[in-house]
Scaffold this active site. Structure first.
Site, PDB file in Angstrom:
ATOM      1  N   LYS A   1       0.841  -1.199   0.000  1.00 44.72           N
ATOM      2  CA  LYS A   1       0.000   0.000   0.000  1.00 44.72           C
ATOM      3  C   LYS A   1       0.878   1.251   0.000  1.00 44.72           C
ATOM      4  O   LYS A   1       0.601   2.225  -0.707  1.00 44.72           O
ATOM      5  CB  LYS A   1      -0.932  -0.010   1.214  1.00 44.72           C
ATOM      6  CG  LYS A   1      -1.855   1.200   1.263  1.00 44.72           C
ATOM      7  CD  LYS A   1      -2.792   1.140   2.466  1.00 44.72           C
ATOM      8  CE  LYS A   1      -3.700   2.358   2.478  1.00 44.72           C
ATOM      9  NZ  LYS A   1      -4.584   2.372   3.668  1.00 44.72           N
TER      10      LYS A   1
ATOM     11  N   HIS B   1       2.792   6.032  -2.461  1.00 44.50           N
ATOM     12  CA  HIS B   1       3.865   7.016  -2.278  1.00 44.50           C
ATOM     13  C   HIS B   1       5.099   6.878  -3.156  1.00 44.50           C
ATOM     14  O   HIS B   1       5.940   7.771  -3.133  1.00 44.50           O
ATOM     15  CB  HIS B   1       4.313   7.012  -0.810  1.00 44.50           C
ATOM     16  CG  HIS B   1       3.203   7.318   0.140  1.00 44.50           C
ATOM     17  ND1 HIS B   1       2.570   8.547   0.177  1.00 44.50           N
ATOM     18  CD2 HIS B   1       2.581   6.548   1.065  1.00 44.50           C
ATOM     19  CE1 HIS B   1       1.615   8.512   1.098  1.00 44.50           C
ATOM     20  NE2 HIS B   1       1.601   7.319   1.648  1.00 44.50           N
TER      21      HIS B   1
ATOM     22  N   LYS C   1      -8.714  11.621  -1.226  1.00 45.26           N
ATOM     23  CA  LYS C   1      -7.693  11.681  -0.171  1.00 45.26           C
ATOM     24  C   LYS C   1      -7.145  13.104  -0.138  1.00 45.26           C
ATOM     25  O   LYS C   1      -6.723  13.629  -1.157  1.00 45.26           O
ATOM     26  CB  LYS C   1      -6.575  10.675  -0.446  1.00 45.26           C
ATOM     27  CG  LYS C   1      -5.567  10.594   0.700  1.00 45.26           C
ATOM     28  CD  LYS C   1      -4.466   9.562   0.466  1.00 45.26           C
ATOM     29  CE  LYS C   1      -3.497   9.551   1.650  1.00 45.26           C
ATOM     30  NZ  LYS C   1      -2.373   8.617   1.459  1.00 45.26           N
TER      31      LYS C   1
ATOM     32  N   VAL D   1      -4.484  14.804   1.194  1.00 45.53           N
ATOM     33  CA  VAL D   1      -3.077  15.132   0.965  1.00 45.53           C
ATOM     34  C   VAL D   1      -2.320  13.841   0.693  1.00 45.53           C
ATOM     35  O   VAL D   1      -2.562  12.833   1.358  1.00 45.53           O
ATOM     36  CB  VAL D   1      -2.460  15.815   2.212  1.00 45.53           C
ATOM     37  CG1 VAL D   1      -1.006  16.195   1.948  1.00 45.53           C
ATOM     38  CG2 VAL D   1      -3.252  17.043   2.605  1.00 45.53           C
ATOM     39  N   ASN D   2      -1.429  13.863  -0.265  1.00 43.27           N
ATOM     40  CA  ASN D   2      -0.603  12.687  -0.522  1.00 43.27           C
ATOM     41  C   ASN D   2       0.722  13.106  -1.142  1.00 43.27           C
ATOM     42  O   ASN D   2       0.768  14.033  -1.945  1.00 43.27           O
ATOM     43  CB  ASN D   2      -1.322  11.717  -1.454  1.00 43.27           C
ATOM     44  CG  ASN D   2      -0.623  10.370  -1.521  1.00 43.27           C
ATOM     45  OD1 ASN D   2      -0.625   9.618  -0.552  1.00 43.27           O
ATOM     46  ND2 ASN D   2      -0.001  10.072  -2.660  1.00 43.27           N
ATOM     47  N   THR D   3       1.786  12.413  -0.759  1.00 42.95           N
ATOM     48  CA  THR D   3       3.113  12.706  -1.294  1.00 42.95           C
ATOM     49  C   THR D   3       3.638  11.531  -2.101  1.00 42.95           C
ATOM     50  O   THR D   3       3.557  10.387  -1.652  1.00 42.95           O
ATOM     51  CB  THR D   3       4.100  13.006  -0.147  1.00 42.95           C
ATOM     52  OG1 THR D   3       3.610  14.112   0.616  1.00 42.95           O
ATOM     53  CG2 THR D   3       5.492  13.350  -0.693  1.00 42.95           C
TER      54      THR D   3
ATOM     55  N   LYS E   1       4.781  11.579  14.101  1.00 39.85           N
ATOM     56  CA  LYS E   1       3.814  12.609  14.508  1.00 39.85           C
ATOM     57  C   LYS E   1       2.879  12.096  15.595  1.00 39.85           C
ATOM     58  O   LYS E   1       2.432  12.854  16.450  1.00 39.85           O
ATOM     59  CB  LYS E   1       2.979  13.057  13.302  1.00 39.85           C
ATOM     60  CG  LYS E   1       3.722  13.988  12.353  1.00 39.85           C
ATOM     61  CD  LYS E   1       2.824  14.348  11.163  1.00 39.85           C
ATOM     62  CE  LYS E   1       3.556  15.249  10.187  1.00 39.85           C
ATOM     63  NZ  LYS E   1       2.806  15.379   8.914  1.00 39.85           N
TER      64      LYS E   1
ATOM     65  N   HIS F   1       4.190   3.691   6.167  1.00 33.92           N
ATOM     66  CA  HIS F   1       3.427   4.928   6.358  1.00 33.92           C
ATOM     67  C   HIS F   1       4.327   6.106   6.034  1.00 33.92           C
ATOM     68  O   HIS F   1       5.493   6.116   6.412  1.00 33.92           O
ATOM     69  CB  HIS F   1       2.926   4.994   7.811  1.00 33.92           C
ATOM     70  CG  HIS F   1       2.471   6.348   8.250  1.00 33.92           C
ATOM     71  ND1 HIS F   1       1.279   6.906   7.835  1.00 33.92           N
ATOM     72  CD2 HIS F   1       3.048   7.263   9.063  1.00 33.92           C
ATOM     73  CE1 HIS F   1       1.169   8.121   8.380  1.00 33.92           C
ATOM     74  NE2 HIS F   1       2.229   8.352   9.127  1.00 33.92           N
TER      75      HIS F   1
END
Length: 128
Positions: A7, A12, A41, A43-45, A66, A119
């Site tokens: 995932k 990412h 979604k 925000v995604n990087t 975080k 993650h």
């Protein structure tokens, strides 16, 4: 079922890609990587580096996540990334994103026997 590691890669890692000449990069990739299926979604990087380089971050600088967990790691070097952020006028299912590219150090959470990223926690200015 999709593993946490798979995932992470889907959401990412885009080693070959780049948003440099494509303002539509996020609109295309968020759909292609299935992050607009039940909601947009927010925000995604995406990280544009070889998968091995992203996985290697799990053995770099240990930093707090975080959420307070201790299994996060910051890359020693900066990486070419693209941040995708949903626009204010975006309405599901027509998700629309702002594409921003940057060179930043990434912070990922790692777990499992192979100890791989599961993650994406943050992107930060590289520490000197």
């Amino acid at each position: 079922a999709e593993s946490s590691a798979m995932k992470f890669q889907r959401q990412h890692v885009d080693s070959e890609g780049s948003s440099s000449s494509n303002a539509n990069y996020c609109n295309e990739m968020m759909v292609r990587r299935k992050m607009t299926q039940d909601r947009c979604k927010p925000v995604n990087t995406f990280v544009h580096e070889p998968l091995a380089d992203v996985q290697a971050v799990c053995f770099q600088k240990n930093v707090p996540c975080k959420n307070g967990q201790t299994n996060c790691y910051q890359s020693y070097s900066s990486m070419h990334i693209t941040d995708c952020r949903v626009t204010s006028n975006s309405k599901f299912p027509d998700c629309s994103y702002r594409t921003t590219q940057a060179q930043k150090s990434i912070v990922v959470a790692c777990e499992g026997n192979l100890y791989v990223p599961v993650h994406f926690d943050a992107s930060v200015e590289p520490s000197t």
